[in-house]
Design an enzyme around this catalytic site. Structure first.
Site, short mmCIF file in Angstrom:
data_model
loop_
_atom_site.label_atom_id
_atom_site.label_comp_id
_atom_site.label_asym_id
_atom_site.label_seq_id
_atom_site.Cartn_x
_atom_site.Cartn_y
_atom_site.Cartn_z
N GLU A 41 0.87 -1.18 0.00
CA GLU A 41 0.00 0.00 0.00
C GLU A 41 0.90 1.23 0.00
O GLU A 41 1.53 1.55 1.00
CB GLU A 41 -0.91 -0.01 1.24
CG GLU A 41 -1.80 -1.24 1.35
CD GLU A 41 -2.78 -1.39 0.21
OE1 GLU A 41 -2.99 -0.41 -0.53
OE2 GLU A 41 -3.33 -2.49 0.06
N CYS B 153 -2.86 8.78 3.18
CA CYS B 153 -2.51 8.27 1.84
C CYS B 153 -3.65 8.45 0.86
O CYS B 153 -3.43 8.43 -0.36
CB CYS B 153 -2.08 6.81 1.92
SG CYS B 153 -3.38 5.69 2.50
#
Length: 444
Positions: free
Chosen positions: A195, A229
């Site tokens: 990720e 993010c």
């Protein structure tokens, strides 16, 4: 590792134990998050503790469905077969987590891994020392090392852990560090979930120019001081309403955080000194319409709006990951998609519109996830498989996707013969080949 698969009941007990640990120590955890990141209590609870509790609750409700073997049958000429597919845990899972959400991103993969029957080792980021110290203490007082273990330290510790060999690695962090982890894991052929974030474009059109939408965008951008993010990285606005949007964004920031956001208890600080320096350098790459105030002693950068940005500047190429919002005008969605401004494989692209054709156009031109008229919320849903593609990573977790990611499918194929087909075996005859071609679906 004990080769015996952890029972379903034991997995549920571990998840309930983790839930009780979080609830019992809620106050201490929120204080630790505040010490590391200046996180407001509301943001600390909603984005870290509440997300984890919801994931545990959802997993406990659905686990019996996920673990159930899948059975299918095939009938062929000469035999029939029973096919059983069952999820099996990888074994030992290494979770390397970042500093921006030091609790959620360390423990959410743990929930998925435990549900699948794995043993977990967590290597949290060294840039959240207070939270890490508390997390290690709590985990080691509630779980054995054969259940969950926390190992603290820097990059060298992570390298040594990977070298020891794990059955699965889940990494959340920057693209640069993720690539190093992936290369080291590849040497041992260790499966990985990456990720990595990215530049998440946020696009608004004339049909969605409303105060409620601007408030949503501003909230999502400056939540956790932009260190998310999936935060809206850059806002793209039609030329026809550009000035009005900029003015409304500024008014919304003032309504949220006041004239002195560095004195506002509802606004977080930058995570660590290295990142503070990186974000501060972006301030010179555009015209500061609002904000721009810096306090190095507190690692504070006020919510900032930037305009007049050169397309070739670093802030247009790299993920900002901080409380700076560039606002860029565009003439049409078609021209914006044809340009090099958007990262087509970003973790998420946000679109605010009422037009279905605009939504379809965006989906057709992007690889990553599209979220319409809402920001960030999808990442808190256990129903949504959370993950990237390309530069934003690969693999996904949360909910059933997380259970599947932390297990592999073991298949049993059992055949029952009822007729002997002599012509299937050597020596082969031409006339047999003719029949095989005609009946291939019922033979193989």
């Amino acid at each position: 590792m004990d080769k015996k698969v952890i029972s379903i009941e034991k997995r549920k007990q571990l998840l309930l134990r983790l839930k009780r640990m979080l609830m019992k120590n809620e106050g201490a955890l929120l204080q630790a998050l505040q010490a590391d990141l200046g996180k407001p209590q509301m943001e600390g609870y909603t984005s870290e503790i509440a997300v984890l509790l919801n994931e545990i609750d959802f997993t406990l409700r659905q686990l019996h469905k996920w673990v159930k073997p899948e059975k299918k049958y095939e009938i062929k000429i000469g035999y029939f077969a029973k096919i059983t597919k069952r999820p099996v845990p990888y074994g030992r899972v290494l979770i390397i987590s970042p500093w921006n959400y030091p609790l959620q991103l360390a423990l959410l993969p743990v929930i998925n891994a435990i549900a699948a029957g794995n043993i977990c080792v967590i290597k949290p980021s060294e840039y959240a020392p207070v939270t890490n110290k508390l997390l290690k203490k709590l985990i080691h007082s509630h779980f054995t090392e054969k259940e969950i273990c926390v190992v603290t330290g820097g990059a060298a510790v992570a390298q040594r852990l990977i070298a020891r060999g794990f059955d699965l690695i889940i990494f959340t962090g920057s693209h640069e560090v993720g690539q190093k982890v992936y290369e080291q894991a590849a040497a041992k052929l260790t499966p990985t979930i990456m990720e990595l974030g990215g530049k998440n474009a946020c696009i608004i059109d004339e049909t969605a120019f409303k105060e409620v939408h601007i408030r949503e965008i501003v909230w999502g951008k400056f939540f956790n001081a932009g260190q998310t993010c999936i935060a809206p990285d850059t806002l793209y606005v039609p030329e026809s309403i550009y000035t009005k949007v900029v003015e409304m964004v500024v008014r919304t920031i003032l309504n949220f955080y006041g004239e002195e956001p560095d004195e506002c208890s509802d606004f977080a600080t930058i995570g660590h000194d290295v990142h503070f320096k990186r974000v501060r350098e972006f301030l010179s790459q555009g015209t500061i319409v609002h904000g721009g105030k810096v306090d190095a002693s507190r690692r504070s950068i006020s919510p900032t709006v930037l305009t007049d940005i050169d397309e070739s500047s670093e802030i247009m190429k790299k993920e900002i990951f901080g409380p700076l919002l560039p606002i860029i005008p565009y003439s049409s969605l078609e021209s914006l998609l044809a340009s090099d401004l958007l990262q087509k494989d970003a973790l998420t692209t946000y679109l605010f519109t009422k037009k279905m054709d605009q939504i379809q156009l965006l989906r057709q031109n992007l690889k990553g996830m599209v979220s319409v008229n809402k920001v960030i919320h999808h990442a808190g849903s256990s129903q949504v498989a959370f993950g990237g593609i390309g530069r934003s990573g690969f693999g996904a977790y949360h909910g059933e996707a997380g259970f599947s990611a932390c297990s592999y499918q073991q298949t049993d194929y059992r055949a029952f013969n009822y007729k002997y087909l002599r012509k299937k075996y050597p020596p082969y005859y031409d006339h047999a080949f003719v029949w095989v071609r005609r009946l291939r679906r019922w033979i193989f």
